[in-house]
Design a protein around this motif. Structure first.
Motif, short mmCIF file in Angstrom:
data_model
loop_
_atom_site.label_atom_id
_atom_site.label_comp_id
_atom_site.label_asym_id
_atom_site.label_seq_id
_atom_site.Cartn_x
_atom_site.Cartn_y
_atom_site.Cartn_z
N UNK A 127 46.67 47.81 30.54
CA UNK A 127 45.75 45.95 30.26
C UNK A 127 45.27 45.71 29.47
N UNK A 128 44.90 44.37 28.68
CA UNK A 128 43.97 44.50 27.98
C UNK A 128 42.90 43.52 28.94
N UNK A 129 42.14 43.25 28.75
CA UNK A 129 40.20 43.16 29.82
C UNK A 129 41.34 41.64 29.37
N UNK A 130 40.84 40.77 28.21
CA UNK A 130 41.22 39.19 27.88
C UNK A 130 42.97 39.20 28.65
N UNK A 131 44.01 39.32 28.20
CA UNK A 131 45.00 39.28 28.04
C UNK A 131 45.49 39.17 29.71
N UNK A 132 45.18 39.99 30.62
CA UNK A 132 45.60 40.34 31.99
C UNK A 132 44.83 38.41 32.50
N UNK A 133 43.56 38.08 32.08
CA UNK A 133 43.06 37.32 33.30
C UNK A 133 42.55 35.83 32.36
N UNK A 134 42.75 35.95 31.08
CA UNK A 134 42.22 34.64 30.91
C UNK A 134 43.04 33.18 31.44
N UNK A 135 44.44 32.95 31.26
CA UNK A 135 45.16 32.39 31.76
C UNK A 135 45.71 32.38 33.86
N UNK A 185 46.10 31.59 37.08
CA UNK A 185 45.15 30.60 38.11
C UNK A 185 44.00 30.34 39.22
N UNK A 186 43.91 31.65 39.67
CA UNK A 186 43.82 31.98 40.99
C UNK A 186 42.30 32.46 40.28
N UNK A 187 41.72 32.71 39.15
CA UNK A 187 40.88 33.65 38.33
C UNK A 187 39.78 32.43 38.42
N UNK A 188 38.66 32.25 38.54
CA UNK A 188 37.33 30.87 38.44
C UNK A 188 37.57 31.06 36.90
N UNK A 189 37.31 30.45 36.56
CA UNK A 189 37.63 29.27 34.54
C UNK A 189 36.46 30.23 34.05
N UNK A 190 35.13 30.65 34.92
CA UNK A 190 34.17 30.73 33.92
C UNK A 190 34.27 32.10 33.46
N UNK A 229 37.09 38.20 31.01
CA UNK A 229 36.12 39.00 31.61
C UNK A 229 36.60 40.78 32.03
N UNK A 230 34.77 41.37 32.20
CA UNK A 230 35.51 42.58 33.28
C UNK A 230 35.35 42.22 34.72
N UNK A 231 34.28 41.38 34.81
CA UNK A 231 33.98 40.45 35.98
C UNK A 231 35.71 40.20 36.75
N UNK A 232 36.70 39.59 35.93
CA UNK A 232 38.03 39.46 35.96
C UNK A 232 38.85 40.13 36.93
N UNK A 233 38.52 41.65 35.63
CA UNK A 233 39.27 42.15 35.83
C UNK A 233 39.16 42.63 36.91
N UNK A 234 38.11 42.67 38.14
CA UNK A 234 37.36 43.00 39.43
C UNK A 234 37.80 41.79 40.60
N UNK A 235 38.62 40.65 40.16
CA UNK A 235 38.25 40.03 41.04
C UNK A 235 40.19 40.21 42.16
N UNK A 236 39.30 39.67 42.73
CA UNK A 236 40.54 40.02 44.72
C UNK A 236 41.90 39.58 43.89
#
Length: 294
Positions: A175-183, A185-190, A194-201
């Motif tokens: 996976x790519x950190x940004x590619x996996x999480x940037x769009x 919808x269940x991850x806070x936009x802020x 980011x690395x924090x997004x990879x660890x999001x539930x």
């Protein structure tokens, strides 16, 4: 206290930091709670200056007082995490023999654990003048260089342990950190991208539902965007252009603090391990941001 007796214009009469001999190991900048030890290797240097940068860009140069086994080192009790720094190396300039010491060029610490900022492509970054690769370019590069950052090494790992899955039992998700999480919808936009997004539930649930027990992150080491891309208004998406192998790239952090990406990266790893997911890093050594002799 040993100093070079030199400061950049604008540094005024501020008191120069105290410096002690320190230790030759470990390499890089190491904060121990009472100050920071700096150590850098150079077999040809005649003098190595540690350059400390304040928030307004003021530079303070301090000569490293000791050298053991070609490792130049010193300990500064006043330096704490968040301090931005670099090195200047005095020594021979002989390109035909591979020697390009030039104290007008600020150097990133090759053992940086965090790097702040990006290259601002300019003639000053190059050791030579365009059109004459054997010439010496004495333009100062500091204003256009990213800076190394002293980090806080202390982190509460709790009872963290790598899952230790056998390779034969590993289901690896690249996976790519940004590619996996940037769009997502269940991850806070802020924190998207980011690395924090990879660890999001939401991401952990997705991986777990797929039966994944290891995530391989495409390059997250601090990398440079080539000038050819910048000139076209583009950027290096994949990250295969490393400049700092020990530094998580700040482009993937939700933190606004210099060096904050390290704490965020560690928190990501700890959370993934809690979910029984290994973390594998894609590392590329065969093409790095230094390029060739040009």
């Amino acid at each position: 206290m040993v100093t070079s007796g030199e400061q950049n214009p604008g540094s005024g009469d501020q008191e120069r930091p105290e410096i002690w001999p320190g230790k030759a190991y470990p390499l890089g900048a190491t904060y121990d709670g009472s100050g920071t030890n700096f150590a850098v290797f150079s077999e040809v240097a005649e003098l190595v200056e540690l350059c400390l940068f304040s928030d307004d860009g003021t530079e303070t140069k301090i000569a490293l007082p000791e050298v053991d086994g070609f490792v130049w080192h010193g300990f500064l009790p006043s330096v704490e995490p968040g301090q931005r720094y670099g090195f200047r190396v005095h020594g021979p300039y002989d390109p035909s023999n591979g020697q390009r010491c030039n104290p007008n060029k600020l150097l990133v610490d090759p053992y940086s654990k965090a790097i702040d900022g990006s290259f601002q492509w300019d003639q000053s970054l190059f050791s030579y003048n365009f059109g004459d690769p054997d010439s010496r370019n004495d333009e100062d590069s500091a204003a256009n260089m990213p800076k190394s950052v002293v980090i806080n090494p202390y982190f509460d790992w709790g009872v963290d342990r790598p899952p230790g899955h056998e390779y034969a039992d590993s289901v690896i998700y690249e996976a790519h950190v940004k590619g996996l999480t940037q769009t997502h919808p269940d991850i806070p936009e802020r924190i998207r991208g980011t690395y924090s997004a990879i660890a999001h539930p939401a991401i952990i649930e997705h991986l777990t539902n797929l039966g994944v027990n290891a995530i391989e992150l495409m390059p997250v080491h601090h990398f440079a965007n080539d000038s050819t891309l910048i000139d076209k208004g583009l950027s290096n998406y994949w990250g295969y252009n490393t400049i700092g192998f020990f530094a998580p790239d700040f482009k993937y952090t939700a933190s606004n603090n210099p060096g904050g990406q390290v704490q965020e990266f560690k928190a990501m790893v700890r959370t993934l391990h809690e979910a029984n997911i290994e973390v594998i890093l894609d590392v590329v050594y065969n093409h790095t941001a230094e390029g060739n002799h040009m």
